[in-house]
Design a protein around this motif. Sequence first.
Motif, PDB file in Angstrom:
ATOM      1  N   LEU A   1      10.380 -22.359  -6.039  1.00  0.00           N
ATOM      2  CA  LEU A   1       9.896 -21.306  -5.414  1.00  0.00           C
ATOM      3  C   LEU A   1       7.967 -21.375  -4.704  1.00  0.00           C
ATOM      4  O   LEU A   1       6.915 -21.327  -5.480  1.00  0.00           O
ATOM      5  N   PRO A   2       8.015 -21.503  -3.758  1.00  0.00           N
ATOM      6  CA  PRO A   2       6.652 -21.979  -3.079  1.00  0.00           C
ATOM      7  C   PRO A   2       5.925 -19.973  -3.010  1.00  0.00           C
ATOM      8  O   PRO A   2       6.453 -19.588  -2.947  1.00  0.00           O
ATOM      9  N   SER A   3       4.484 -20.545  -3.038  1.00  0.00           N
ATOM     10  CA  SER A   3       3.888 -19.646  -2.817  1.00  0.00           C
ATOM     11  C   SER A   3       3.595 -18.692  -1.860  1.00  0.00           C
ATOM     12  O   SER A   3       4.175 -16.683  -1.003  1.00  0.00           O
ATOM     13  N   ALA A   4       4.552 -19.264  -0.533  1.00  0.00           N
ATOM     14  CA  ALA A   4       4.738 -18.523   0.982  1.00  0.00           C
ATOM     15  C   ALA A   4       5.761 -17.574   1.023  1.00  0.00           C
ATOM     16  O   ALA A   4       5.337 -16.494   1.632  1.00  0.00           O
ATOM     17  N   ARG A   5       6.572 -17.914  -0.110  1.00  0.00           N
ATOM     18  CA  ARG A   5       7.954 -16.730  -0.586  1.00  0.00           C
ATOM     19  C   ARG A   5       7.763 -16.093  -1.334  1.00  0.00           C
ATOM     20  O   ARG A   5       8.202 -14.844  -0.765  1.00  0.00           O
ATOM     21  N   ILE A   6       6.844 -16.566  -1.658  1.00  0.00           N
ATOM     22  CA  ILE A   6       5.950 -15.441  -3.076  1.00  0.00           C
ATOM     23  C   ILE A   6       5.528 -14.279  -2.238  1.00  0.00           C
ATOM     24  O   ILE A   6       5.608 -13.201  -1.895  1.00  0.00           O
ATOM     25  N   ARG A   7       4.571 -14.234  -0.632  1.00  0.00           N
ATOM     26  CA  ARG A   7       4.116 -13.352  -0.069  1.00  0.00           C
ATOM     27  C   ARG A   7       4.630 -12.849   0.632  1.00  0.00           C
ATOM     28  O   ARG A   7       4.578 -11.750   1.002  1.00  0.00           O
ATOM     29  N   LYS A   8       5.944 -13.609   1.050  1.00  0.00           N
ATOM     30  CA  LYS A   8       6.750 -12.850   2.148  1.00  0.00           C
ATOM     31  C   LYS A   8       8.062 -11.868   1.258  1.00  0.00           C
ATOM     32  O   LYS A   8       7.767 -10.529   2.170  1.00  0.00           O
ATOM     33  N   THR A   9       7.845 -11.976  -0.203  1.00  0.00           N
ATOM     34  CA  THR A   9       9.117 -11.177  -0.836  1.00  0.00           C
ATOM     35  C   THR A   9       7.944  -9.621  -1.636  1.00  0.00           C
ATOM     36  O   THR A   9       8.216  -9.617  -2.649  1.00  0.00           O
ATOM     37  N   GLN A  10       6.571 -10.371  -1.417  1.00  0.00           N
ATOM     38  CA  GLN A  10       6.155  -9.876  -2.878  1.00  0.00           C
ATOM     39  C   GLN A  10       6.313  -8.495  -2.549  1.00  0.00           C
ATOM     40  O   GLN A  10       5.483  -7.282  -3.850  1.00  0.00           O
ATOM     41  N   ARG A  11       5.867  -7.363  -0.789  1.00  0.00           N
ATOM     42  CA  ARG A  11       6.152  -5.795  -1.800  1.00  0.00           C
ATOM     43  C   ARG A  11       7.851  -5.277  -1.942  1.00  0.00           C
ATOM     44  O   ARG A  11       7.712  -4.980  -2.864  1.00  0.00           O
ATOM     45  N   VAL A  12       8.772  -6.309  -1.731  1.00  0.00           N
ATOM     46  CA  VAL A  12       9.682  -5.845  -2.324  1.00  0.00           C
ATOM     47  C   VAL A  12      10.192  -6.725  -4.211  1.00  0.00           C
ATOM     48  O   VAL A  12      10.418  -5.634  -4.742  1.00  0.00           O
ATOM     49  N   ALA A  13       9.356  -6.969  -3.835  1.00  0.00           N
ATOM     50  CA  ALA A  13       8.886  -7.619  -5.751  1.00  0.00           C
ATOM     51  C   ALA A  13       8.341  -6.685  -6.411  1.00  0.00           C
ATOM     52  O   ALA A  13       8.498  -6.367  -7.216  1.00  0.00           O
ATOM     53  N   ILE A  14       7.547  -5.780  -5.995  1.00  0.00           N
ATOM     54  CA  ILE A  14       6.712  -4.883  -6.266  1.00  0.00           C
ATOM     55  C   ILE A  14       7.390  -3.526  -6.602  1.00  0.00           C
ATOM     56  O   ILE A  14       7.468  -2.910  -7.794  1.00  0.00           O
ATOM     57  N   PHE A  15       8.606  -4.058  -5.584  1.00  0.00           N
ATOM     58  CA  PHE A  15       9.314  -2.200  -5.965  1.00  0.00           C
ATOM     59  C   PHE A  15      10.083  -2.460  -6.094  1.00  0.00           C
ATOM     60  O   PHE A  15      10.749  -1.536  -7.490  1.00  0.00           O
ATOM     61  N   GLY A  16      10.585  -3.434  -6.433  1.00  0.00           N
ATOM     62  CA  GLY A  16      11.712  -4.593  -7.714  1.00  0.00           C
ATOM     63  C   GLY A  16      11.492  -3.764  -9.073  1.00  0.00           C
ATOM     64  O   GLY A  16      12.358  -3.451 -10.210  1.00  0.00           O
ATOM     65  N   ILE A  17       9.501  -4.007  -9.103  1.00  0.00           N
ATOM     66  CA  ILE A  17       9.304  -3.927 -10.344  1.00  0.00           C
ATOM     67  C   ILE A  17       9.639  -2.085 -10.883  1.00  0.00           C
ATOM     68  O   ILE A  17       9.402  -1.946 -12.042  1.00  0.00           O
ATOM     69  N   PHE A  18       8.997  -1.559 -10.212  1.00  0.00           N
ATOM     70  CA  PHE A  18       8.992  -0.358 -10.149  1.00  0.00           C
ATOM     71  C   PHE A  18      10.200   0.460 -10.610  1.00  0.00           C
ATOM     72  O   PHE A  18      10.522   1.020 -11.568  1.00  0.00           O
ATOM     73  N   VAL A  19      11.046  -0.010  -9.815  1.00  0.00           N
ATOM     74  CA  VAL A  19      13.193  -0.019 -10.036  1.00  0.00           C
ATOM     75  C   VAL A  19      13.271  -0.109 -11.172  1.00  0.00           C
ATOM     76  O   VAL A  19      14.166   1.093 -11.633  1.00  0.00           O
ATOM     77  N   PHE A  20      12.937  -1.573 -11.718  1.00  0.00           N
ATOM     78  CA  PHE A  20      13.318  -2.027 -13.164  1.00  0.00           C
ATOM     79  C   PHE A  20      12.879  -1.418 -14.105  1.00  0.00           C
ATOM     80  O   PHE A  20      13.583  -1.001 -15.046  1.00  0.00           O
ATOM     81  N   ALA A  21      11.805  -0.929 -13.971  1.00  0.00           N
ATOM     82  CA  ALA A  21      10.613   0.108 -15.153  1.00  0.00           C
ATOM     83  C   ALA A  21      11.240   1.499 -15.434  1.00  0.00           C
ATOM     84  O   ALA A  21      11.494   1.399 -16.190  1.00  0.00           O
ATOM     85  N   ALA A  22      11.923   2.326 -13.851  1.00  0.00           N
ATOM     86  CA  ALA A  22      12.285   3.553 -14.291  1.00  0.00           C
ATOM     87  C   ALA A  22      13.721   3.282 -14.838  1.00  0.00           C
ATOM     88  O   ALA A  22      14.386   4.642 -15.734  1.00  0.00           O
ATOM     89  N   VAL A  23      14.616   2.334 -14.752  1.00  0.00           N
ATOM     90  CA  VAL A  23      16.136   2.171 -15.023  1.00  0.00           C
ATOM     91  C   VAL A  23      15.430   1.486 -16.351  1.00  0.00           C
ATOM     92  O   VAL A  23      16.634   1.632 -17.663  1.00  0.00           O
ATOM     93  N   ALA A  24      15.664   0.542 -16.786  1.00  0.00           N
ATOM     94  CA  ALA A  24      15.478  -0.464 -18.184  1.00  0.00           C
ATOM     95  C   ALA A  24      14.946   0.393 -19.457  1.00  0.00           C
ATOM     96  O   ALA A  24      15.396   0.712 -20.082  1.00  0.00           O
TER      97      ALA A  24
END
Length: 287
Positions: free
Chosen positions: A196-219
């Motif tokens: 997982l290179p840092s470039a890919r992390i930066r590209k999917t950063q917004r999606v990952a943050i949104f996924g964290i909030f969705v997971f927190a709401a469901v879990a």
Amino acid sequence: MRTQSQADPDGRMPLLDHLRELRNRLIKAILAFLAGVIIGWLLFNPVWEFLKEPYCSLPQSRGVVEGNKCALYVNGIFSSFFLKLKISCIIGGVVSAPVWLYQLWAFVAPGLYKRERRWTYVFMGAAIPLFFVGTALAYVTVDKGLALFLGFVAEDVKPLITVDSYLGYVLTMLLVFGLTFELPLFVIILNLAGVLPSARIRKTQRVAIFGIFVFAAVATPSADPFTMLALALPTVLLFEIAALLAFLNDRRKARRPDPYAGLSDDEASPLDLAGIDAELERGERRP
């Protein structure tokens, strides 16, 4: 009886010896767990007082029994016994963790290279504190979710909350928070492994943050806004720290000289004989 080196010049262990070692280490881990269960049985009262404290701090927990004391309820003959046994098993698993973790490590470590062992030390050294920080945060926020939903109860109505439902709620909160706090660690490990290179992390950063909030709401079992934010915001912060560490790691690797730079397509690459010899030497010492 022949030693391991006499049985196999390469230092490898036969399958039957692996099974015997696995059996012995499982027996040691089980005995340690049983000893921890006995300790948990003896420490049941203070641990139970600690677990029910978030509920007892709420005004809705009082006024049902004599003396206006906090109380939870059981709805079966054997419920009290299974409650004590369940909590004793949890305490036993925590108390005996150093033993069974060591037995697991001692069984797996001989098959790992030095670099893989170093990564494992880093992983375990960070995973355990992160898990306990997550469980501590969950314990602090348990009463907030309970207060929100018990606040809808009318003044002339008293909730009869069973021990099973309350304990399930608390344990779920502790596990969800503890395991979620391990997410940034996996991001760092995948980056160190080159997956997982840092470039890919930066590209999917917004999606990952949104996924964290969705997971927190469901879990989260209560799914209330306060508990969701209590889980999501620290996880996002840890994820950002992991992304920064991944960026620094990739920049450090980019500064290394490329051994294949300046070579044409039909030119043979140089061999790192010293590295190959070191790898073969580690393989010979590997069980």
